[in-house]
Design an enzyme around this catalytic site. Sequence first.
Site: not given
Ligand code: DER
Length: 214
Positions: A30-31, A82-83, A95, A103, A121
């Site tokens: 989503s980021t 993202g993370a 993940g 990724e 996060k």
């Molecule tokens: O699944 C992933 O690795 C995404 O990058 C996750 O780590 C971050 O997702 P978000 O931006 O929706 O929190």
Amino acid sequence: QDPEDLKRAAAQAAAELVADGMRLGLGTGSTVRHLLPAIAARGLRDLRCVATSEATAAQARELGLPVEAFEALDALDLAIDGADQVAPDLWLVKGGGGAHVREKVVAEAAARFVVIVDERKVVPALGAPVPLELLAFGLPATLAAVAPATVRPGAPPSPDGHVIADHHGPVDDPAALAARLDAVAGVVGHGLFAPALVHDVLVARPGGVEHLRA
Ligand code: DER
């Protein structure tokens, strides 16, 4: 502040790092969904983009970003993703969206790997779950070898046909856990990303975007 506003702020800051002609790795989640329009809005020339999921590829194409198969490139200038968790020493858990193997391949191929997160996060220490991608062949034996772990309920197979699971044990020593998981033949990949892989983390807070450098 609305988390979506924070995600958008981190994404905007990362979009500023993209330059004409870059070979660009695009993460998933989503980021990153806020990153793609921010990059498209810059009207950069001669980008070559690689997506880590079909969702990212579809959104990027919709925005007119030139997405191509990763088999066409052997290195990337910049990858942005993202993370789920960022520890003070920049160990990451990724993940949550089940795309962590692709990724990590993209992150490792990039000269610079930039992580974009909202402040939620950032954690004092990594914790479970750590996402896993497991070979379907011999799954019960692999789950036993990486216990405690469970197949992620309702998760479809990965784009490469593997099983998405989660490790539920403590993550006191991420390096030791990563080594233990990497040693099991049925583990295709896991969501622990080492600090050596991470060049920058952009953390959006209500007061602004903090730039952590490895
Ligand atoms: O699944 C992933 O690795 C995404 O990058 C996750 O780590 C971050 O997702 P978000 O931006 O929706 O929190």
